[in-house]
Scaffold this motif. Structure first.
Motif, short mmCIF file in Angstrom:
data_model
loop_
_atom_site.label_atom_id
_atom_site.label_comp_id
_atom_site.label_asym_id
_atom_site.label_seq_id
_atom_site.Cartn_x
_atom_site.Cartn_y
_atom_site.Cartn_z
N SER A 266 0.81 -1.22 0.00
CA SER A 266 0.00 0.00 0.00
C SER A 266 0.85 1.27 0.00
O SER A 266 0.37 2.34 -0.38
N ILE A 267 2.10 1.14 0.42
CA ILE A 267 2.98 2.31 0.51
C ILE A 267 3.82 2.49 -0.75
O ILE A 267 4.01 3.62 -1.24
N LEU A 268 4.32 1.39 -1.30
CA LEU A 268 5.25 1.45 -2.43
C LEU A 268 4.53 1.33 -3.77
O LEU A 268 3.57 0.59 -3.91
N THR A 269 5.03 2.07 -4.73
CA THR A 269 4.69 1.83 -6.13
C THR A 269 5.99 1.73 -6.89
O THR A 269 7.02 2.30 -6.48
N HIS A 270 5.98 0.99 -7.98
CA HIS A 270 7.20 0.82 -8.75
C HIS A 270 7.67 2.15 -9.33
O HIS A 270 8.87 2.44 -9.36
N ASN A 271 6.74 2.95 -9.77
CA ASN A 271 7.11 4.24 -10.36
C ASN A 271 7.76 5.16 -9.33
O ASN A 271 8.80 5.77 -9.60
N SER A 272 7.18 5.23 -8.13
CA SER A 272 7.74 6.14 -7.11
C SER A 272 9.09 5.65 -6.62
O SER A 272 9.99 6.46 -6.34
N LEU A 273 9.28 4.33 -6.52
CA LEU A 273 10.57 3.83 -6.05
C LEU A 273 11.65 4.01 -7.11
O LEU A 273 12.81 4.31 -6.78
N ILE A 274 11.30 3.84 -8.38
CA ILE A 274 12.26 4.11 -9.45
C ILE A 274 12.71 5.57 -9.39
O ILE A 274 13.90 5.88 -9.49
#
Length: 304
Positions: free
Chosen positions: A24-32
């Protein structure tokens, strides 16, 4: 980059972050995006020893990946702990379990403990996605996903986030030998000029670490023909395809063009044209573990 509010006079209650909370906290786009903006700044300040692997029994292992920062701008240290118990299949339990513990590097206080398996899936796939953002052709249309394990959906989502031009995903889920044969066909055929090979760590193989030469996902021809990049210098001793290629004289360490940080900050040039083959080998590191854990922890702090 936000800082922890921990201080010598502050008592911090450690929090536990479950696998569901991480989703619920992480998205692939935001972590990239976080890796792209933070890796060049943080990497020089973080100490990351080569991972340690211990044999607990003839069939089980304990893996430790520590890291710590020497800069007040990134006041964290942490360690990922991974256990490998393949016999768990008889108990209907996963063979691999992981936890990541985040501490304050200014006080030593425990800040958070989180599911290390899910954290690894996100950080591994997002390192891969970031590399493809730099090394793949800008007009890439097809992603070939070799394998359909737990990491595969994350890799697909990360590459789609990094390369919006992708229109088709092909999943090749066969034996590892057949998968390697497919890669070899790719590397030898002129039809596949311009391809970007992305080879990631396999956590099960990493924890075994016994026969490093068997940990190969890319053939010698691809390394010979391609411009090769790594996520970090640990790949020189942990990546089976590179170690074997060095020993066989296929390529030299000096032939590795650069690492991910150098690609991000422009110190090393990524793809030069649409016809060259690029190869990216990732083995993982404590730096990206710490950055992913930092992002999770600080996002939760903002919601508190």
């Amino acid at each position: 980059m936000a800082s922890s509010d921990s201080s010598p006079n502050t008592t911090t209650t450690p929090i536990f972050i479950s696998a569901n909370s991480l989703h619920s906290i992480l998205t692939h786009n935001s972590l990239i995006q976080h890796f792209q903006s933070s890796l060049p700044k943080v990497s020089p300040t973080i100490h990351t020893p080569i991972r340690q692997s211990f044999e607990v029994s003839p069939s089980s292992s304990l893996l430790l990946m520590p890291s710590w920062s020497s800069s007040p701008s990134f006041p964290y240290m942490g360690v990922k702990l991974v256990t490998y118990f393949p016999q768990n299949s008889t108990l209907n339990l996963p063979g691999i379990h992981g936890s990541y513990v985040l501490f304050s590097s200014s006080t030593g206080q425990t800040l958070a403990s989180m599911d290390g398996t899910v954290l690894t899936l996100y950080r591994t796939s997002c390192v891969s996605g970031l590399a493809s953002k730099i090394l793949a052709r800008s007009d890439s249309k097809v992603l070939v996903m070799i394998g359909a394990g737990a990491l595969a959906p994350h890799l697909i989502k990360a590459h789609l986030a990094a390369r919006p031009s992708l229109q088709r995903v092909i999943i090749w889920n066969r034996t590892m030998k057949k998968a390697r044969d497919l890669v070899e066909d790719f590397s030898k055929s002129d039809e596949y000029k311009g391809v970007c090979f992305d080879s990631n760590e396999n956590l099960e193989e990493i924890v075994k670490m016994g026969d490093i030469h068997s940990m190969r996902e890319c053939d010698d021809e691809a390394l010979r023909r391609g411009r090769v990049f790594v996520d970090n210098e640990g790949a020189f001793v942990e990546a089976g395809e590179l170690v074997g290629a060095f020993e066989r004289g296929v390529i030299k360490k000096e032939d590795i063009v650069g690492n991910l940080v150098e690609l991000i900050d422009g110190t090393k040039t990524g793809r030069k044209d649409d016809k060259e083959i690029t190869v990216f080998k990732s083995v993982g590191s404590g730096i990206v573990d710490a950055l992913a854990a930092q992002m999770v922890y600080e996002n939760l702090q903002k919601l508190a």
